[in-house]
Design a protein around this motif. Structure first.
Motif, PDB file in Angstrom:
ATOM      1  N   ALA A  29      17.824 -28.739 -31.493  1.00 15.06           N
ATOM      2  CA  ALA A  29      17.643 -27.927 -31.700  1.00 15.06           C
ATOM      3  C   ALA A  29      18.022 -27.047 -30.879  1.00 15.06           C
ATOM      4  O   ALA A  29      19.362 -26.657 -30.319  1.00 15.06           O
ATOM      5  N   VAL A  30      17.225 -26.910 -29.823  1.00 15.12           N
ATOM      6  CA  VAL A  30      16.778 -26.479 -28.632  1.00 15.12           C
ATOM      7  C   VAL A  30      18.903 -26.161 -27.437  1.00 15.12           C
ATOM      8  O   VAL A  30      19.244 -25.372 -26.936  1.00 15.12           O
ATOM      9  N   ALA A  31      18.828 -27.465 -26.913  1.00  7.53           N
ATOM     10  CA  ALA A  31      20.128 -28.088 -26.809  1.00  7.53           C
ATOM     11  C   ALA A  31      21.494 -27.643 -27.381  1.00  7.53           C
ATOM     12  O   ALA A  31      22.056 -27.628 -26.471  1.00  7.53           O
ATOM     13  N   CYS A  32      21.937 -28.010 -28.677  1.00  7.45           N
ATOM     14  CA  CYS A  32      22.828 -27.177 -29.382  1.00  7.45           C
ATOM     15  C   CYS A  32      22.727 -25.951 -29.702  1.00  7.45           C
ATOM     16  O   CYS A  32      23.934 -24.876 -29.201  1.00  7.45           O
ATOM     17  N   PHE A  33      21.791 -25.048 -29.347  1.00  7.18           N
ATOM     18  CA  PHE A  33      21.854 -23.758 -30.170  1.00  7.18           C
ATOM     19  C   PHE A  33      22.049 -22.900 -28.657  1.00  7.18           C
ATOM     20  O   PHE A  33      21.976 -21.795 -29.261  1.00  7.18           O
ATOM     21  N   THR A  34      21.672 -23.603 -27.795  1.00  5.04           N
ATOM     22  CA  THR A  34      21.600 -22.526 -26.357  1.00  5.04           C
ATOM     23  C   THR A  34      22.808 -22.530 -25.982  1.00  5.04           C
ATOM     24  O   THR A  34      23.381 -22.648 -24.315  1.00  5.04           O
ATOM     25  N   VAL A  35      23.778 -23.535 -25.875  1.00  5.50           N
ATOM     26  CA  VAL A  35      25.331 -23.749 -25.185  1.00  5.50           C
ATOM     27  C   VAL A  35      26.277 -22.338 -25.368  1.00  5.50           C
ATOM     28  O   VAL A  35      26.294 -22.060 -24.219  1.00  5.50           O
ATOM     29  N   LEU A  36      25.846 -21.792 -25.588  1.00  6.38           N
ATOM     30  CA  LEU A  36      26.746 -20.434 -25.316  1.00  6.38           C
ATOM     31  C   LEU A  36      26.148 -18.746 -24.606  1.00  6.38           C
ATOM     32  O   LEU A  36      25.786 -17.700 -24.089  1.00  6.38           O
ATOM     33  N   ASP A  37      24.778 -19.310 -24.120  1.00  7.93           N
ATOM     34  CA  ASP A  37      23.857 -19.009 -23.213  1.00  7.93           C
ATOM     35  C   ASP A  37      23.973 -18.678 -21.937  1.00  7.93           C
ATOM     36  O   ASP A  37      23.826 -19.269 -20.984  1.00  7.93           O
ATOM     37  N   LEU A  38      25.317 -18.181 -21.798  1.00 10.39           N
ATOM     38  CA  LEU A  38      25.929 -18.498 -20.697  1.00 10.39           C
ATOM     39  C   LEU A  38      26.400 -16.826 -19.455  1.00 10.39           C
ATOM     40  O   LEU A  38      25.475 -15.923 -20.404  1.00 10.39           O
ATOM     41  N   PRO A  39      26.221 -17.225 -18.556  1.00 14.40           N
ATOM     42  CA  PRO A  39      26.364 -15.714 -17.490  1.00 14.40           C
ATOM     43  C   PRO A  39      26.546 -14.355 -17.453  1.00 14.40           C
ATOM     44  O   PRO A  39      27.720 -14.835 -18.536  1.00 14.40           O
ATOM     45  N   ALA A  40      26.445 -13.947 -17.051  1.00  8.30           N
ATOM     46  CA  ALA A  40      26.838 -12.486 -17.922  1.00  8.30           C
ATOM     47  C   ALA A  40      28.295 -12.187 -17.243  1.00  8.30           C
ATOM     48  O   ALA A  40      28.833 -11.742 -17.826  1.00  8.30           O
ATOM     49  N   ASP A  41      28.336 -12.838 -15.612  1.00  9.02           N
ATOM     50  CA  ASP A  41      29.550 -13.060 -15.158  1.00  9.02           C
ATOM     51  C   ASP A  41      31.012 -13.235 -16.162  1.00  9.02           C
ATOM     52  O   ASP A  41      31.798 -13.970 -15.141  1.00  9.02           O
ATOM     53  N   ASP A  42      30.544 -14.231 -16.709  1.00  7.57           N
ATOM     54  CA  ASP A  42      31.617 -15.496 -17.178  1.00  7.57           C
ATOM     55  C   ASP A  42      32.888 -14.877 -17.821  1.00  7.57           C
ATOM     56  O   ASP A  42      32.928 -14.418 -19.098  1.00  7.57           O
ATOM     57  N   ALA A  43      34.161 -14.834 -16.497  1.00 10.06           N
ATOM     58  CA  ALA A  43      35.046 -13.910 -17.315  1.00 10.06           C
ATOM     59  C   ALA A  43      36.128 -15.386 -17.985  1.00 10.06           C
ATOM     60  O   ALA A  43      37.530 -14.126 -17.689  1.00 10.06           O
TER      61      ALA A  43
END
Length: 223
Positions: free
Chosen positions: A85-99
């Motif tokens: 569940a954690v592996a799936c639902f954190t895939v959008l925890d991206l760096p704030a500077d991801d442009a």
């Protein structure tokens, strides 16, 4: 007392488990032994038909050994289920500077979500097979984690639609439909099946793109 979810960036199981000692290299090795044996039994027999005695027997240890690390069978099942569940639902925890463009982030996230589901076979499928097993506290923590994910996915979908890269109507329905594709794996996926894990991920990622209305842009010099 109920358990609470840790911060979205470092999600963990709700607190209050039966674990009796702080984590060390040794305790983690023993916990992993127990989890692996239990996972095989749960996958083969189901939750209801698997007993602590069977887990103990598969390990060749005593019951106190298992209870030293886990409160009961349900806790073992929840720990096994929480990791995917954690592996799936954190895939959008991206760096704030991801442009990168929103569409690129969405497509990568869905590919990673699908890959994580496959990689965590069979534990990633436990919630689909036996959703009635989990405690209300666990279900609430899972819902919070899922909301964290969809709270990031939906705005990205809408931005990608404004950018002209995706074409869909209702944002939430589209998000749920695309992310539900790997959920059906539990009815048919096997690691030794006709398609390799990479091939399954590629096929489902392509289908997810179609659900999102991914626009295939022409390549080359042709206007």
């Amino acid at each position: 007392m109920g358990r609470t979810l840790e911060t979205p960036h470092k999600p963990g199981l709700p607190h209050g488990t039966g674990r009796q000692r702080a984590a060390t290299a040794s305790t983690e090795v023993q916990r992993e032994r127990i989890l692996q044996a239990a996972a095989e039994l749960f996958a083969r027999q189901g939750y209801a038909n698997t007993t602590m005695a069977q887990i103990v027997g598969a390990l060749g240890v005593t019951k106190p050994f298992v209870y030293y690390y886990f409160r009961d069978k349900q806790e073992i099942f929840e720990v096994l289920s929480w990791r995917p569940a954690v592996a799936c639902f954190t895939v959008l925890d991206l760096p704030a500077d991801d442009a990168r463009p929103a569409c690129a982030k969405v497509l990568e996230a869905l590919e990673r979500l699908i890959r994580a589901t496959v990689a965590h076979y069979p534990c990633g499928f436990f919630p689909y097979r036996e959703p009635q097993v989990y405690r209300p506290e666990y279900t609430a923590a899972l819902k919070k984690l899922a909301n964290h994910f969809y709270g990031r996915l939906c705005p990205l979908l809408e931005q990608a639609r404004r950018d002209g890269d995706l074409d869909f109507a209702d944002t939430k329905i589209t998000a749920l439909a695309a992310c539900s594709l790997p959920g059906f794996l539990y009815t048919w996926y096997r690691p030794d099946g006709r398609l390799s894990a990479d091939e399954v991920v590629a096929e489902l990622s392509t289908l997810a793109g179609r659900v999102l209305g991914l626009k295939i842009k022409p390549t080359g010099d042709t206007p």
